[in-house]
Each structure stands twice: as C-alpha cells, then as structure tokens.
Enzyme design. Sequence first.
Site, PDB file in Angstrom:
ATOM      1  N   GLY A 155       0.825  -1.208   0.000  1.00  0.00           N
ATOM      2  CA  GLY A 155       0.000   0.000   0.000  1.00  0.00           C
ATOM      3  C   GLY A 155       0.857   1.256   0.000  1.00  0.00           C
ATOM      4  CG  ASP A 156       0.611   3.791   2.357  1.00  0.00           C
ATOM      5  OD1 ASP A 156      -0.527   4.284   2.249  1.00  0.00           O
ATOM      6  OD2 ASP A 156       0.982   3.141   3.345  1.00  0.00           O
ATOM      7  CD  GLU A 157       1.421   0.094  -3.227  1.00  0.00           C
ATOM      8  OE1 GLU A 157       0.392   0.806  -3.179  1.00  0.00           O
ATOM      9  OE2 GLU A 157       1.437  -1.080  -2.826  1.00  0.00           O
ATOM     10  CE  LYS A 160      -3.445   1.718  -3.731  1.00  0.00           C
ATOM     11  NZ  LYS A 160      -2.246   1.520  -2.907  1.00  0.00           N
ATOM     12  CE  LYS A 169       2.556  11.778 -10.538  1.00  0.00           C
ATOM     13  NZ  LYS A 169       3.793  12.500 -10.466  1.00  0.00           N
ATOM     14  N   GLY A 208      -5.864   5.932   1.708  1.00  0.00           N
ATOM     15  CA  GLY A 208      -5.643   7.375   1.709  1.00  0.00           C
ATOM     16  C   GLY A 208      -4.931   7.712   0.425  1.00  0.00           C
ATOM     17  CG  HIS A 209      -6.043   6.491  -2.948  1.00  0.00           C
ATOM     18  ND1 HIS A 209      -6.940   5.775  -3.697  1.00  0.00           N
ATOM     19  CD2 HIS A 209      -5.313   5.566  -2.266  1.00  0.00           C
ATOM     20  CE1 HIS A 209      -6.748   4.479  -3.476  1.00  0.00           C
ATOM     21  NE2 HIS A 209      -5.775   4.336  -2.607  1.00  0.00           N
ATOM     22  CD  GLN A 215      -6.826  -0.990   1.552  1.00  0.00           C
ATOM     23  OE1 GLN A 215      -7.590  -1.715   0.958  1.00  0.00           O
ATOM     24  NE2 GLN A 215      -7.171   0.212   1.939  1.00  0.00           N
ATOM     25  CB  SER A 244       5.862   9.216 -10.398  1.00  0.00           C
ATOM     26  OG  SER A 244       5.701  10.322  -9.574  1.00  0.00           O
TER      27      SER A 244
HETATM   28  P1  IMP Z   1      -7.213  -2.354   8.205  1.00  0.00           P
HETATM   29  O1  IMP Z   1      -7.324  -2.376   6.722  1.00  0.00           O
HETATM   30  O2  IMP Z   1      -7.532  -1.022   8.813  1.00  0.00           O
HETATM   31  O3  IMP Z   1      -7.939  -3.488   8.837  1.00  0.00           O
HETATM   32  O4  IMP Z   1      -5.656  -2.599   8.569  1.00  0.00           O
HETATM   33  C1  IMP Z   1      -5.000  -3.844   8.285  1.00  0.00           C
HETATM   34  C2  IMP Z   1      -3.558  -3.611   7.827  1.00  0.00           C
HETATM   35  O5  IMP Z   1      -3.571  -2.997   6.543  1.00  0.00           O
HETATM   36  C3  IMP Z   1      -2.750  -2.678   8.723  1.00  0.00           C
HETATM   37  O6  IMP Z   1      -1.393  -3.106   8.706  1.00  0.00           O
HETATM   38  C4  IMP Z   1      -2.880  -1.335   8.037  1.00  0.00           C
HETATM   39  O7  IMP Z   1      -1.798  -0.481   8.344  1.00  0.00           O
HETATM   40  C5  IMP Z   1      -2.838  -1.782   6.581  1.00  0.00           C
HETATM   41  N1  IMP Z   1      -3.511  -0.830   5.680  1.00  0.00           N
HETATM   42  C6  IMP Z   1      -4.840  -0.653   5.505  1.00  0.00           C
HETATM   43  N2  IMP Z   1      -5.085   0.273   4.573  1.00  0.00           N
HETATM   44  C7  IMP Z   1      -3.891   0.683   4.125  1.00  0.00           C
HETATM   45  C8  IMP Z   1      -3.487   1.616   3.116  1.00  0.00           C
HETATM   46  O8  IMP Z   1      -4.290   2.236   2.416  1.00  0.00           O
HETATM   47  N3  IMP Z   1      -2.140   1.757   2.949  1.00  0.00           N
HETATM   48  C9  IMP Z   1      -1.230   1.043   3.652  1.00  0.00           C
HETATM   49  N4  IMP Z   1      -1.559   0.154   4.588  1.00  0.00           N
HETATM   50  C10 IMP Z   1      -2.877  -0.031   4.824  1.00  0.00           C
END
Ligand code: IMP
Length: 438
Positions: A12-14, A16, A18, A40-41, A227, A420
Amino acid sequence: MNNVAIIGAQWGDEGKGKVVDLYSANAKYIVRYQGGNNAGHTLVVNGKKTVLHLIPSGVLHPGRICLIANGVVFDPHVFFEEIESLQANNVLSAPAPEIIRVSERAHVILTYHRLLDKLREEFAAKGKIGTTVRGIGPAYEDKVARRGIQVVDLLHPDLLFKKLQTALEEKNVLLKHYFKCEPIEVGPLFEECLRLGQRLKPYVSDVRGILVDAMKQKSPILFEGAQGTLLDVDHGTYPYVTSSNTIAGGAATGTGIGLNRISQVIGISKAYTTRVGTGPFPTELEQTEPATAERIRQVGAEFGATTGRPRRVGWLDLVALKYAVQVNGLTGLAFMKADVLQDFEQIKVCTAYRLGTATIHEIPSCVEDLENVEPAYEVLPGWEAYDPTKVKNVSDLPNNLQQYMKRIESYLGIPIVLMSTGPGREETLMISNPFQTT
Ligand code: IMP
C-alpha cells in the site's frame, strides 16, 4: 475493450492516487471495488493537495463518473465529509449525485464496527495488526458471516430494524461481557441509519448495471485498487493483512464484471518499499541502516495519509514484486518516487531471500519463515540529483537510474510504463499509455 486496473504492488501507499488521477484523463468511469476509508489517496493538482479515502481519485477530472462498487465497505459519514470537502473546494464538475454513485450491495460500516476494531487492537497484547481503526475488518467479518448491513437495507426500514436487532444481540454480548463496555441500543442506531439512508438515496445505484452499460458503449473504465498486494487477505502476509482482496481478481468480485473485461493491469511500486502496521518486512532498514531509513522517510514524506503514522522503510524487494506480477497478472509497472533516492552513493535491491542455509526466490507462506528470511541484495551505483522539470524522456534521466529501471524490468519481465518524478500531475513520464495499447 479498454479497461485498466491499477493495483498496489507492495504494502500500500505506493502512489495509486496520483496514477489513478493521471489515467482518469483516459477513462469515463472510475471504480473503487474493495477496501474502504482505510485507504488514503493523495492527489496534488496545481500545487493543491487533496486526500481521498473513499471517493475514487478520478473525481477531480470533469465529466468522469465515480463509482463505489459492491466490494467496498462503506462508511456513510466519511462519504458525506468527503463530498462536503470537495464541494467546499469547488472541484466537482457537476452536482455530486450525478457523478458519484454507490452500490446498493456495498456493506455499511457502523458504529459497532469502528468500536470493535479499536477494542480488538487495544486488547491484543501481542499480535496487534496495527489496523487503521476504521472498522474495516469487523465490517468484512459481518459480510462473510452473512449478518452485514448493505447500503440498500438503509432504504428498507423494517428489514433494517430486524437486521440491526439481530446483529446487536451478538455484538452486545461481546461488548458487555468480553470487552466490559456499554452495549449499543438499537433505537438510536436505527434512527441514525434511516437518516443516513435518506441522505444517501440520490447516490444509491445498481453499479454493476452501470458498468454493463458502460461496457456496451465501449466507455473506458478504470478500476482503482486500494491498499496493496501484500495486504491481500488470501495472498498477502497473513494475518498481517487487510480484510479484502486487494489483488486484481478483487476487481471482478468487487464489481460483478467478468474476468475477461480488464485488458491491462498496472502495478504501482515505489523505488523502495514501505509498510505501515505490524508484520514481516524482509528489507526493512530500521535495525540495519536506521539513518538510511530516516533519510528516505523524511525526503519521501513517508507518513500515513489516513493515520499520520510514520511508515516503516526498506530497500526495493524484487522477490515480493515478482510475486505481485504473478498474482495480479501485471502487464506493466508504474514506478514512483525514484527522485527520493537521488544522491545516494549506492542503492540496494533485494533479489532473493536466505532462509537458514537455503536461498529462495519466493515469499514463504508461513509468516514465521517470512519473519526469519534475510534479504540477499544486489548493490547498484546511485545517481546524482536531477531536475525533474527538465526530464521529458527516460533518456533524460541520470544513467544509473536508467540502469536501475532496466534491472527491475529484466527481473520482473514487465515494462515500466509510467515513471513519476515528483508529486504533481505534470511531474510524470508517461512511457506508454495502457488505455492505448488495445
Ligand atoms: P485495516 O485495513 O484497517 O484493517 O488494517 C489492516 C492492515 O492494513 C494494517 O497493517 C494497516 O496499516 C494496513 N492498511 C490498511 N489500509 C492501508 C493503506 O491504504 N495503505 C497502507 N496500509 C494499509
């Protein structure tokens, strides 16, 4: 057919947000199909930052239709907050219900889901997942256990009341006797759900039907993953994962389209790796090279867009990325944030793991083994600082950065289709456009 899926290829947080924003220029429909407001985009347009958690990142493009499909777990409060903020910033090209639609079948995140998520994390002495505490896991649990509340239920008072009553019977035993806190009364929750339902009514749709019509008209569709691959509930680093299918297959189940309706699947990866929450992370630098970790975190602004948590940082892990190529059927890679690594003398990239005396090229299924692997690195020369505004082609990039990109392509067997060079829309090299390849 010209439908493209964008998938996080790491944890996640790559970046996406953008990429979806950029590709939305080519699409008519942009669809979120899994996850919820745990995402969180972040988008930067004309120097202005917008962070979206639930509404698809294509919303800033005039004339696009943004869909929230059945696979999403949907928090109506967050939805209305985002709409209000988009309206206040004057960035919607039409009245919100004309351009944003929500599936009748999406499952609703309720008070008790958020509460249970928080209590479970607080009560977990060991084995904390480090969730975003948005109620995502508990809402998916209820969906699979067949006791979830769907968006359509908010418009059917009798059914809604019965379903809430049944759900609360069990939840309240848990709240009172296990977590030792106040039970939730059905009356106020029912009233709140009815109010939310009425407010939501203009947005509620048969999203699958909209997509079927779009495909008949050959309107290009962008499927926006949330994610990342290694957080997938089936194929990620279980149990340190989110509760949905983040891989490309999730786009089919999360919308109701056929598997053969997606022509290109683009994975997003940073030039290094990050992770938030707990769980194994083979190339993590916190212990081995803390100064490097801190430098990447500060330069790359690696703090969560949803929770503000500092992200864990590590070198690029090609073993994990190759796995993402396989489980998603990636056809191309969008390569993000290489600018963060500029001016390093050396760059390391993990090309295998050592587990005991064995060298392996796969992610082990057992979480304990994954915790114990040691990364085997190739060391490549770093590249000098460059001015992203002067980069118009890959050949304008520093030579060593080009070599780094070639090494990644040869290891993964797929091309880098987008690079990017900074956070803004304009700081991007579109090497080949997936919407124009079919
Ligand atoms: P949950 O999705 O809130 O249940 O969290 C489960 C795991 O996924 C945790 O390690 C979070 O930090 C991770 N996680 C959930 N959403 C994101 C995201 O958008 N980016 C990065 N990690 C995420």
